[in-house]
Design a protein around this motif. Structure first.
Motif, PDB file in Angstrom:
ATOM      1  N   ALA A 382       0.821  -1.210   0.000  1.00 33.57           N
ATOM      2  CA  ALA A 382       0.000   0.000   0.000  1.00 33.57           C
ATOM      3  C   ALA A 382       0.854   1.258   0.000  1.00 33.57           C
ATOM      4  CB  ALA A 382      -0.902   0.001   1.227  1.00 33.57           C
ATOM      5  N   LYS A 383       0.328   2.300  -0.648  1.00 34.72           N
ATOM      6  CA  LYS A 383       1.034   3.583  -0.656  1.00 34.72           C
ATOM      7  C   LYS A 383       0.884   4.274   0.691  1.00 34.72           C
ATOM      8  CE  LYS A 383       1.807   3.837  -5.300  1.00 34.72           C
ATOM      9  NZ  LYS A 383       1.616   2.397  -5.544  1.00 34.72           N
ATOM     10  N   ALA A 384      -0.237   3.980   1.354  1.00 38.14           N
ATOM     11  CA  ALA A 384      -0.458   4.603   2.658  1.00 38.14           C
ATOM     12  C   ALA A 384      -1.189   3.637   3.574  1.00 38.14           C
ATOM     13  CB  ALA A 384      -1.272   5.879   2.502  1.00 38.14           C
ATOM     14  N   ARG A 413       3.467   5.826   3.371  1.00 40.02           N
ATOM     15  CA  ARG A 413       3.196   6.802   4.430  1.00 40.02           C
ATOM     16  C   ARG A 413       2.287   6.155   5.474  1.00 40.02           C
ATOM     17  NH1 ARG A 413       4.088   8.847  -0.049  1.00 40.02           N
ATOM     18  NH2 ARG A 413       1.973   8.408  -0.772  1.00 40.02           N
ATOM     19  N   VAL A 414       2.762   6.162   6.696  1.00 44.10           N
ATOM     20  CA  VAL A 414       2.025   5.521   7.785  1.00 44.10           C
ATOM     21  C   VAL A 414       1.405   6.602   8.663  1.00 44.10           C
ATOM     22  CG1 VAL A 414       2.242   4.050   9.836  1.00 44.10           C
ATOM     23  CG2 VAL A 414       3.547   3.509   7.768  1.00 44.10           C
ATOM     24  N   TYR A 415       0.122   6.448   8.943  1.00 42.92           N
ATOM     25  CA  TYR A 415      -0.576   7.376   9.836  1.00 42.92           C
ATOM     26  C   TYR A 415      -1.080   6.573  11.036  1.00 42.92           C
ATOM     27  CZ  TYR A 415      -0.660  10.288   5.660  1.00 42.92           C
ATOM     28  OH  TYR A 415      -0.294  11.015   4.553  1.00 42.92           O
ATOM     29  N   THR A 416      -1.020   7.174  12.213  1.00 41.61           N
ATOM     30  CA  THR A 416      -1.524   6.453  13.375  1.00 41.61           C
ATOM     31  C   THR A 416      -2.483   7.327  14.168  1.00 41.61           C
ATOM     32  OG1 THR A 416       0.306   7.205  14.782  1.00 41.61           O
ATOM     33  CG2 THR A 416       0.615   5.120  13.643  1.00 41.61           C
ATOM     34  N   LYS A 452      -5.132  13.063   0.074  1.00 44.15           N
ATOM     35  CA  LYS A 452      -4.133  13.224  -0.992  1.00 44.15           C
ATOM     36  C   LYS A 452      -3.484  11.894  -1.365  1.00 44.15           C
ATOM     37  CE  LYS A 452      -2.758  17.845   0.363  1.00 44.15           C
ATOM     38  NZ  LYS A 452      -1.926  18.333   1.460  1.00 44.15           N
ATOM     39  N   GLU A 453      -3.711  10.867  -0.558  1.00 48.44           N
ATOM     40  CA  GLU A 453      -3.086   9.577  -0.831  1.00 48.44           C
ATOM     41  C   GLU A 453      -3.783   8.882  -1.999  1.00 48.44           C
ATOM     42  OE1 GLU A 453      -0.429   8.703   0.419  1.00 48.44           O
ATOM     43  OE2 GLU A 453      -0.253   9.910   2.245  1.00 48.44           O
ATOM     44  N   ILE A 481     -10.927   7.774  -2.169  1.00 46.27           N
ATOM     45  CA  ILE A 481      -9.763   7.033  -2.677  1.00 46.27           C
ATOM     46  C   ILE A 481     -10.015   5.546  -2.403  1.00 46.27           C
ATOM     47  CG2 ILE A 481      -8.051   8.880  -2.375  1.00 46.27           C
ATOM     48  CD1 ILE A 481      -7.257   7.546   0.288  1.00 46.27           C
ATOM     49  N   PRO A 482      -9.341   4.662  -3.124  1.00 41.90           N
ATOM     50  CA  PRO A 482      -9.536   3.221  -2.845  1.00 41.90           C
ATOM     51  C   PRO A 482      -9.022   2.871  -1.441  1.00 41.90           C
ATOM     52  CG  PRO A 482      -8.275   3.563  -4.880  1.00 41.90           C
ATOM     53  CD  PRO A 482      -8.374   4.890  -4.204  1.00 41.90           C
ATOM     54  N   VAL A 483      -9.877   2.207  -0.666  1.00 41.65           N
ATOM     55  CA  VAL A 483      -9.519   1.873   0.708  1.00 41.65           C
ATOM     56  C   VAL A 483      -9.718   0.383   0.947  1.00 41.65           C
ATOM     57  CG1 VAL A 483     -10.009   2.277   3.149  1.00 41.65           C
ATOM     58  CG2 VAL A 483     -10.178   4.168   1.534  1.00 41.65           C
TER      59      VAL A 483
END
Lengths: 703, 161
Positions: A382-384, A413-416, A452-453, A481-483
């Motif tokens: 995954a990109k993000a 890019r990892v978000y938490t 933006k991802e 966006i695709p999730v």
């Protein structure tokens, strides 16, 4: 994202003309052409080191030998990997590597599967010109699982890199310099009593090309060729790592990922690699037990089965009330058989298991979408990645490893969004602290970045349940966006338990049942249950059973708090002692293969079958293959390709597509909050997990 | 842990002299100056430098292990370094070193019982034109003969008796 055509270059290696994408390393280009350039320090997927000098090759027009592991291919390059000059260089390199190497191969754990042995055998000289005394440094124990034997070390830096880059721990470094250089653990003391404070995963031991790093569990136990190697699935967390168990004389001696063929690649944590020792814990139950007054008496299996079957038949005939609690660790076949037994055999819908995540609401909320559930590989590609309400590195080490590898290899890019600091903070694009219940609100703060991802994989823990799951899906939808999603669950087959219908309201494949039964909490609170049958679960660990006269049958490995309340205890086989399939947290079905046998125990499936036969009811043939066949035919999503499963691969189940009328009670969903060093009941009986200094660990400590 | 006000000022300035995010560049100078105050690199000093430079203590240990001028054990009040590298060797450096061993009664990297002197055989100190050279703490002494060496040591000894 647009993909540009990859530019290729043409080069010649050993007279063979090959085409390779520009930028490929020579060592990789050669390997793809079937030419081996030997190397120690080079390891695919980790940073380049160029330390061992084993991969020196001759490149025409270059003034001296070139390092194959760091040299990118170039147009018209002519390479010789086996010229007399290269052969001489290899011999010289190996002679140097052996300068201080003790050559204690006959007693070394690595002997027989040692890269240095293999290289010397293939490329080395039989004699050494060194007559000097070898430098000796005493062996050090760094933790219950890691030992370091410095003289054997060839300083390839693989362990340092895998710990820092792969695990995100960075517990290993290099001490001193030159001939006295050694690997250092992160706790260096003035009195030379160094030790480790880390994940104790043993990745450094696995990746060590020689016997410098050895495992406290396996060292001096056996020669590698004396073991049978059984590829199976780890029974601890839900990530479904393949672990290859080394078995000798029916005993499991080591766990590793020998051929990297599982979904976990080279990854294993302490549980998969070492925590198989619960199998032969001295308190393991090896005989059925019957309550006599306030103590237990050992009874033969025949008597145990007869007693249970007689009571079940009696209660059934009298129209009594049954309760059945299934397991998060038993196989799909066993789960399927158990719910069939309960629903058809006993005529009850009172069947449940400890829910550790709200998968059913997610499946319902995803109505109308196909392929919205992520695989373990998706977390890497995954990109993000967005992690909500989970200390991923502690609770889901493989998924965290995948995300880290993504960051390293292609800038994922990892978000938490977590209630406290997590290891991901070190490399995440953004991290938000949100108390349980506040996650969805906190997500708004990330909206701009997430939108933006190009794509996103969302992993969420047990804090997101019920309506919060729907709110999460609505939020993700609004990003346009695709999730893809992963609903994080606790144990090896938590996913399979839900899929197989160990729930009071939904049968296998999420088919609603006519009359939903009691949930786990309701069963424990019901004072009028005639029979409570608990398989591989410990719900009474910190709760009491309301029914004072309830006849309790428990199948488990140990005399847990729940088993102590039982009237009959049946000793069950663990996942390492049975065959079948497990479904991991991402819905991937994998084959479990029997590695050991513990005397006196039986697999749960066999126990179910024997009880059914004694009751003279037909629930099905208690063979895992037959049951798996039935599951493939009848359970939605489980019509997975057989060859994939049979050959040790992971087949993702096609999950249901919405319309799951679940009567979920969010308050009953809770994760046990296991860390890297705890694992429910089996973890309590694993000496290794309890022995390491870091145990039991803590969630959200930022480690 | 805190250092003398002068050193604290020096460190504050030091951390400013590298580009932002490169505080780790201060690891080596910080260790070497701090060592002069603490006598040697203690575990506590490693932790402190790691904290101030934003690296792990293991990374500081890697640096300490690499550089021979960072000491993990206490040295004497006067650390005597005798060069036995090529230029000094040619004009009696090695003999001078052996003389030093006898005079002080200690071997390489050892400390006298009174803690006053420590001895170390070192590689080139860049004083080849004045060989054989020795260095006592930060002071160079050129064209040292055994007699000159004895005089130097006796003078220092006297200062502390």
């Amino acid at each position: 994202m647009t993909t540009t055509a990859v530019e290729t270059v043409t080069l010649t290696i050993d007279g063979k003309t090959i085409q390779s994408p520009k930028g490929t390393l020579l060592i990789e280009a050669a390997r793809k052409a079937g030419i081996e350039i030997p190397a120690f320090c080079y390891y695919e997927g980790y940073s380049l080191q160029a330390a061992c000098r084993m991969c020196l090759v001759e490149v025409e027009k270059a003034p001296k030998l070139q390092v194959g592991c760091t040299l990118p291919v170039a147009e018209g390059m002519i390479v010789h990997t086996d010229s007399p000059q290269v052969q001489k260089a290899r011999k010289g390199t190996l002679e140097f590597l052996l300068t201080n190497h003790p050559l204690d191969c006959p007693v070394c754990d690595k002997g027989g599967e040692c890269e240095l042995q293999d290289m010397v055998f293939r490329y080395g000289a039989g004699e050494s010109r060194f007559t000097e005394m070898k430098l000796h440094i005493d062996e050090q124990q760094w933790s219950p699982v890691v030992f370091y034997d410095a003289p054997r070390c060839i300083l390839c830096y693989r362990c340092i890199r895998v710990c820092d880059e792969g695990m995100g721990v960075g517990a290993l470094g290099l001490g001193n310099r030159g001939a006295s250089a050694v690997i250092l653990p992160n706790k260096v003391t003035g009195d030379n009593q160094h030790y480790l404070s880390c994940d104790e995963c043993g990745a450094c031991i696995d990746i060590c090309p020689v016997g410098a790093l050895t495992s406290g569990i396996y060292r001096y136990q056996t020669r590698p060729w004396e073991m049978n190697h059984v590829g199976t699935i780890c029974t601890h967390c839900s990530n479904g790592c393949k672990t290859t168990l080394g078995v000798r004389n029916g005993r499991i001696i080591r766990g590793n990922n020998r051929d990297h063929s599982g979904i976990n690649g080279e990854f294993l944590c302490i549980k998969g690699r070492y925590a198989f020792d619960f199998v032969e814990h001295p308190e393991r139950l090896q005989s059925p037990l019957k309550r006599v007054g306030d103590r237990f008496e050992e009874i033969p299996w025949s008597e145990a089965i007869e007693t249970v079957a007689a009571r079940f038949s009696e209660v059934k005939a009298a129209g009594g009330k049954f309760g059945v609690i299934g397991s998060n660790r038993t196989t799909n076949e066993e789960n399927y058989y158990l719910q069939k037994f309960a629903r058809q055999g006993l005529g009850t819908s009172n069947i449940d298991h400890q829910r550790t995540g709200d998968l059913t609401t997610l499946l319902d909320a995803l109505q109308g979408r196909g392929g919205a559930l992520a695989t373990v590989a998706d977390v890497y590609h995954a990109k993000a990645v967005l992690i909500v309400g989970s200390d991923l590195s502690q609770q889901h080490p493989l998924l965290a490893f995948q995300a880290r590898a993504g960051v390293r290899h292609h800038d994922t890019r990892v978000y938490t969004v977590t209630p406290g600091p997590v290891r991901e903070d070190k490399y995440s694009a953004r991290g938000v602290i949100a108390q349980p219940g506040g996650e969805i609100a906190a997500l708004e703060g990330l909206r701009e970045d997430l939108a933006k991802e190009p794509e996103l994989v969302i992993l969420f823990g047990d804090a997101i349940r019920g309506d919060a799951v729907r709110a999460l899906v609505r939020f993700a939808d609004s990003l346009s966006i695709p999730v893809k999603y992963v609903c994080l669950l606790d144990y090896a087959n938590s996913r399979g338990a839900v899929d197989m219908g160990l729930t009071p309201d939904l049968g296998p494949g999420y088919h609603p049942v006519d009359r939903p039964g009691l949930t786990l909490d309701q069963m424990l609170k019901a004072s009028d249950l005639d029979v409570l049958w608990i398989v591989g679960a410990n719900p009474l660990r910190n709760r009491a059973l309301a029914g004072e006269n309830t006849f309790v049958v428990v199948q488990d490995l140990f005399l847990t708090e729940t088993a102590r309340r039982a009237d009959i205890v049946l000793p069950a086989a663990s996942a390492y002692e049975k065959n079948g399939t497990l479904t991991n947290v991402c819905g991937e079905v994998q084959r479990v293969t029997q590695a050991a046998k513990v005397m006196g125990t039986k697999p749960d499936l066999e126990i179910f079958g024997l009880i059914a036969r004694e009751m003279k009811i037909n629930v099905g043939i208690w063979q895992w293959q037959k049951m798996f066949e039935e599951i493939r035919k009848t359970v939605r999503g489980y019509n997975v390709p057989l060859p994939v499963v049979a050959t040790g691969g992971a087949a993702q189940t096609n999950p249901v597509n919405g319309r799951v009328p679940s009567l979920i009670r969010p308050e009953e969903i809770r994760s046990a909050g296991d860390t890297l060093f705890t694992s429910g009941t089996t973890g309590r009986y694993s000496n290794v997990l309890n022995a390491v200094l870091e145990s039991p660990g803590r969630l959200y400590s930022g480690k | 842990m805190t250092f003398s006000p002068e050193l604290e000022t020096k460190f504050a300035k030091m951390l400013q002299s590298y580009p932002p995010g490169r505080e780790r560049s201060a690891v080596v100078p910080m260790l070497i100056y701090a060592q002069d105050e603490t006598g040697y690199v203690t575990d506590e000093l490693v932790e402190e430098v790691a904290r101030r430079c934003g690296v792990t203590s293991l990374q500081v240990h890697e640096v300490v292990g690499y550089y021979s001028m960072l000491y993990r054990k206490p040295r004497g009040k006067y650390h005597v370094q005798v060069c036995t590298n090529i230029s000094c060797l040619l004009v009696g450096g090695e003999e001078l070193y052996h003389h030093a061993e006898k005079k002080l009664g200690i071997g390489n990297k050892q400390v006298t019982a009174d803690g006053l002197f420590s001895l170390e055989e070192v590689e080139c100190m860049g004083a080849c034109s004045w060989a054989p050279a020795i260095e006592i703490n930060y002071d160079f002494h050129h064209a040292v003969t055994p007699e000159k060496f004895d005089a130097l040591i006796d003078a220092l000894q006297k200062k502390h008796s």
